[in-house]
Design an enzyme around this catalytic site. Structure first.
Site, mmCIF file in Angstrom:
data_model
loop_
_atom_site.group_PDB
_atom_site.id
_atom_site.type_symbol
_atom_site.label_atom_id
_atom_site.label_comp_id
_atom_site.label_asym_id
_atom_site.label_seq_id
_atom_site.Cartn_x
_atom_site.Cartn_y
_atom_site.Cartn_z
ATOM 1 N N GLY A 62 56.144 75.899 -0.418
ATOM 2 C CA GLY A 62 54.908 75.415 0.190
ATOM 3 C C GLY A 62 54.236 76.457 1.056
ATOM 4 O O GLY A 62 53.772 76.165 2.159
ATOM 5 N N SER A 109 51.455 78.184 0.636
ATOM 6 C CA SER A 109 50.024 78.433 0.457
ATOM 7 C C SER A 109 49.196 78.140 1.699
ATOM 8 O O SER A 109 48.039 78.565 1.792
ATOM 9 C CB SER A 109 49.487 77.603 -0.718
ATOM 10 O OG SER A 109 49.616 76.217 -0.458
ATOM 11 N N SER A 110 49.766 77.405 2.658
ATOM 12 C CA SER A 110 48.994 77.041 3.852
ATOM 13 C C SER A 110 49.949 76.612 4.964
ATOM 14 O O SER A 110 51.165 76.539 4.765
ATOM 15 C CB SER A 110 48.013 75.902 3.534
ATOM 16 O OG SER A 110 48.726 74.726 3.148
ATOM 17 N N GLY A 111 49.367 76.309 6.123
ATOM 18 C CA GLY A 111 50.120 75.713 7.223
ATOM 19 C C GLY A 111 51.323 76.518 7.669
ATOM 20 O O GLY A 111 51.310 77.752 7.722
ATOM 21 N N GLY A 163 54.118 77.063 6.233
ATOM 22 C CA GLY A 163 54.690 77.932 5.214
ATOM 23 C C GLY A 163 54.026 79.290 5.189
ATOM 24 O O GLY A 163 54.698 80.326 5.151
ATOM 25 N N SER A 209 59.946 66.611 10.663
ATOM 26 C CA SER A 209 58.821 66.177 11.489
ATOM 27 C C SER A 209 59.375 65.389 12.662
ATOM 28 O O SER A 209 60.519 64.912 12.620
ATOM 29 C CB SER A 209 57.879 65.280 10.667
ATOM 30 O OG SER A 209 56.963 64.589 11.486
ATOM 31 N N TYR A 261 55.684 58.351 4.739
ATOM 32 C CA TYR A 261 55.934 59.729 5.176
ATOM 33 C C TYR A 261 57.197 59.790 6.030
ATOM 34 O O TYR A 261 58.082 60.634 5.793
ATOM 35 C CB TYR A 261 54.741 60.248 5.967
ATOM 36 C CG TYR A 261 54.939 61.632 6.550
ATOM 37 C CD1 TYR A 261 54.970 62.743 5.726
ATOM 38 C CD2 TYR A 261 55.088 61.816 7.915
ATOM 39 C CE1 TYR A 261 55.149 64.016 6.254
ATOM 40 C CE2 TYR A 261 55.266 63.078 8.453
ATOM 41 C CZ TYR A 261 55.296 64.180 7.627
ATOM 42 O OH TYR A 261 55.483 65.433 8.161
#
Length: 292
Positions: free
Chosen positions: A10, A12-14, A16, A144, A157
């Site tokens: 993961g 690609s963003s955030g 990661g 989380s 979630y």
């Protein structure tokens, strides 16, 4: 300190994306994995590679869909063939549904668990034989604060993150004898694209029956997308720094690391501190004290 071979999902963003850049800056050989590197993520791939070149650091971008056995197996086999080992796996890929829990269909929840839970389980299974053969390794599971308590409308979630917490902690006990560590990073409310890309529940009939309550998830999303106080902006880089610290730790790593925005405390660390002695007592009662 010698650099480690690190696979991040993961990326690609955030968290990661920040993590692969931070680890590369620190001299580790980083394999940033993501879906669709030739399509919608081609610009991110170029950005990551260009940033690494500018810093003179080793970073590779690799296609991997954590929801696919074939994709994961091919990607991990590629890394092993090229580098000979995987020292660290960071399971970061994930989705964050926000909505009326009953309105998510079984198919909706299966798609979520395919990434948030089965995706991590799948990648762990792919790398663990290599780590066991090497007698060392580190699994980092990004969960989380909602892996420890629940908030209305985040039910599916939270369920996925509770599941990942359980898996990660069990790995910790079972893999210790092989020289492999399993740790958990619990981020708080940092800016990310998770909320804006939240999968919607599919059962419109259930949503209608909830009346005005069904509007609350939309209000949560709108609030989350409001600008932060420029005087006290959250720093998601803190999550990447915490992950890098765990990767580079030379002493025993904590099982759980809570990373919250400055000045915010939802009590997750206190939950962890309260639960740990009970968990340890269970292990002692089962004759497994040596795994603590």
């Amino acid at each position: 300190m010698s650099g480690k071979v690190v696979v991040v999902t993961g990326a690609s963003s955030g968290f990661g994306k920040l993590t692969v850049l931070e680890l590369a800056r620190r001299g580790h050989t980083v394999i940033a994995t993501m879906r669709d590197v030739e399509g919608r993520n081609s610009a991110v791939r170029s950005e990551l590679i260009d940033a690494a070149k500018a810093d003179g650091t080793p970073l590779q971008v690799l296609e991997m869909d954590v929801a696919s056995d074939e994709s994961v197996e091919a990607a991990i086999a590629h890394v092993i063939a090229e580098h000979g080992r995987i020292d660290v796996l960071v399971n970061n890929a994930g989705l964050m549904p926000i909505g009326v829990t009953e309105a998510y269909t079984i198919a909706d929840v299966e798609r979520l668990f395919a990434v948030n839970v089965f995706g991590a389980f799948r990648t762990n299974r792919a790398v663990l034989p290599h780590m066991r053969a090497a007698g060392s390794g580190l699994l980092v599971q990004i969960t989380s604060l909602m892996g420890r308590f629940v908030i209305p409308f985040f039910g599916v979630y939270a369920a996925s993150k509770f599941a990942l917490e359980a898996l990660a902690e069990t790995y910790r006990y079972e893999l210790g004898g092989f020289g492999i560590d399993s740790v958990i990073v619990e981020p708080g409310q940092f800016p990310s694209n998770l909320i804006s890309s939240s999968p919607e529940p599919s059962d419109a009939g259930v949503l209608t029956s909830y009346g005005e309550v069904a509007a609350i998830p939309g209000q949560i999303k709108a609030h989350a997308e409001q600008p932060y106080d420029p005087a006290h902006p959250p720093r998601p880089q803190r999550v990447a720094d915490a992950i890098a610290g765990l990767v580079e730790a030379t002493e025993r790593r904590p099982l759980r690391t809570v990373v919250m925005p400055e000045g915010m405390d939802f009590g997750v660390a206190r939950i962890n501190e309260a639960v740990a002695p009970i968990q340890n007592d269970v292990l002692r009662a089962m004759g497994m004290a040596h795994m603590i």
